[in-house]
Write an enzyme that holds these catalytic residues in place. Structure first.
Site, short mmCIF file in Angstrom:
data_model
loop_
_atom_site.label_atom_id
_atom_site.label_comp_id
_atom_site.label_asym_id
_atom_site.label_seq_id
_atom_site.Cartn_x
_atom_site.Cartn_y
_atom_site.Cartn_z
N ARG A 236 -29.40 -30.01 17.18
CA ARG A 236 -28.77 -31.11 17.90
C ARG A 236 -29.82 -31.89 18.66
O ARG A 236 -30.79 -31.30 19.19
CB ARG A 236 -27.72 -30.61 18.90
CG ARG A 236 -26.37 -30.23 18.30
CD ARG A 236 -25.62 -31.42 17.68
NE ARG A 236 -24.32 -31.05 17.16
CZ ARG A 236 -24.08 -30.59 15.93
NH1 ARG A 236 -25.08 -30.43 15.09
NH2 ARG A 236 -22.85 -30.30 15.54
N GLU A 265 -26.26 -40.82 18.09
CA GLU A 265 -26.09 -41.06 16.65
C GLU A 265 -24.90 -41.99 16.42
O GLU A 265 -23.86 -41.80 17.05
CB GLU A 265 -25.84 -39.73 15.93
CG GLU A 265 -27.03 -38.80 16.04
CD GLU A 265 -26.80 -37.42 15.40
OE1 GLU A 265 -25.71 -37.20 14.83
OE2 GLU A 265 -27.69 -36.58 15.48
N HIS A 284 -28.69 -36.94 10.16
CA HIS A 284 -27.78 -35.80 10.39
C HIS A 284 -27.11 -35.35 9.09
O HIS A 284 -25.89 -35.39 8.95
CB HIS A 284 -26.71 -36.16 11.45
CG HIS A 284 -26.11 -34.94 12.11
ND1 HIS A 284 -25.75 -34.90 13.43
CD2 HIS A 284 -25.82 -33.70 11.62
CE1 HIS A 284 -25.25 -33.70 13.73
NE2 HIS A 284 -25.29 -32.95 12.63
#
Ligand code: GLV
Ligand code: GLV
Length: 322
Positions: A236, A265, A284
């Site tokens: 993360r 994000e 991601h």
């Protein structure tokens, strides 16, 4: 009574069709991500929610969900959800661990290799037409950093961290790991975080984002990393200080980085990591294979189906609510 369930994104997998027969199912059809405002409206009337890691379920949103009885997130991480606020109302939260372990470890290792061997930089070089006779092969052309025989430090020795350790063994790497618990994994030397940062040529992050790990790799810790080390983050964004990391990469204190996750994000255009040639970037996607995403979707749906039937979710983050 037929329960209303809201799904915040179209999903792969087979089980979603079974879910449709068990409830009044509403699926956000896009385009794009579900706006927070729409989520708020939908949730005021829903008993169940299947959300993505892109949906932020904070205290105030949860407080407005008067009818909510169960939540399932198609993710292993649940830092986007205020679990305590759910638990206080006795609402179980499901997640999707296990099925994405090997896929995510593959992604971490590919970022590690790509960063060490400058693959993204080399790709841009060839693609953009810079590979010409006046700018061609030489003994030191695109030299990188050896992975084989180097020391890898794994931060977080859960299932994904252990899967990365298995890959590292195949590359003849020395493997160090930092974990809150004693794990006794063959071929892995468990050490303190300071020692790991000092000794590792490569550091890969595999811990969940919690209050304890937020900003774990801050400027002070990054400054203690072995000179010329490579940092990989598929966990993360909030675990690593992006500004401190980009300064260390710019100054040459660190060699390179492979980054799949960001503090914010989608990543804003002014993120300093985006301008550095020695960073391999990904949006991601560490668990993104067709098969793994279908398995995650099915697990997420199974959690909802269990809740609809009044059974325990097979993967529940807060089982104390039962
Ligand atoms: C991905 O980041 C996940 O939490 O599943
Ligand atoms: C997950 O974050 C793990 O450590 O496996």
């Amino acid at each position: 009574m037929i329960k209303r369930v809201f799904v915040s994104h179209q999903m792969p997998g087979a089980r979603i069709h079974e879910l449709a027969e068990l409830c009044d199912l509403n699926v956000w059809m896009g385009p794009g991500l579900l706006p927070a405002e729409t989520l708020r409206e939908e949730l005021s009337t829903c008993h169940g929610l299947l959300c993505m890691l892109t949906d932020r379920l904070d205290k105030s949103l949860i407080a407005g969900m008067a009818k909510l009885e169960f939540v399932s997130s198609m993710s292993v991480g649940f830092d986007h959800i205020d679990v305590q606020a759910l638990s206080e109302r006795g609402i179980p939260l499901g997640n999707t661990p296990g099925v994405l372990v090997e896929t995510t470890a593959d992604a971490a290792f590919s970022l590690l290799l790509a960063a060490a061997r400058r693959i993204s930089e080399a790709d841009r070089f060839v693609r953009e037409g810079h590979w010409r006779s006046e700018n061609a092969w030489s003994p030191e052309f695109f030299t990188g950093k050896d992975v084989s025989g180097a020391t890898l430090g794994i931060i977080g020795l859960g299932a994904i961290g252990q899967a990365v350790a298995r890959r590292a063994a195949g590359f003849g790497m020395k493997v160090l790991a930092w974990s809150r618990r004693e794990k006794n994994i063959a071929g892995v030397e468990q050490v303190g975080l300071d020692e790991l940062l000092l000794r590792s040529d490569f550091v890969s992050v595999h811990t969940a984002l919690t209050e304890a790990t937020r900003n774990l790799l801050n400027a002070d810790r990054i400054a203690t990393m072995k000179p010329g080390a490579v940092l990989v983050n598929t966990a993360r964004g909030g675990i690593v200080d992006e500004l401190a990391l980009s300064e260390a990469l710019r100054s040459g204190a660190l060699y390179a980085a492979g980054i799949d996750v960001f503090e914010q994000e989608p990543v804003p255009a002014d993120n300093p990591l985006l301008t550095l040639p020695n960073v391999v970037l990904a949006p991601h996607i560490a668990s993104a294979t067709t098969l793994t995403r279908a398995r995650m979707a099915d697990l997420a749906v199974d959690n909802l189906i269990a809740a609809l039937k009044g059974e325990l979710m097979p993967n529940c983050v807060n089982p104390e609510v039962y």
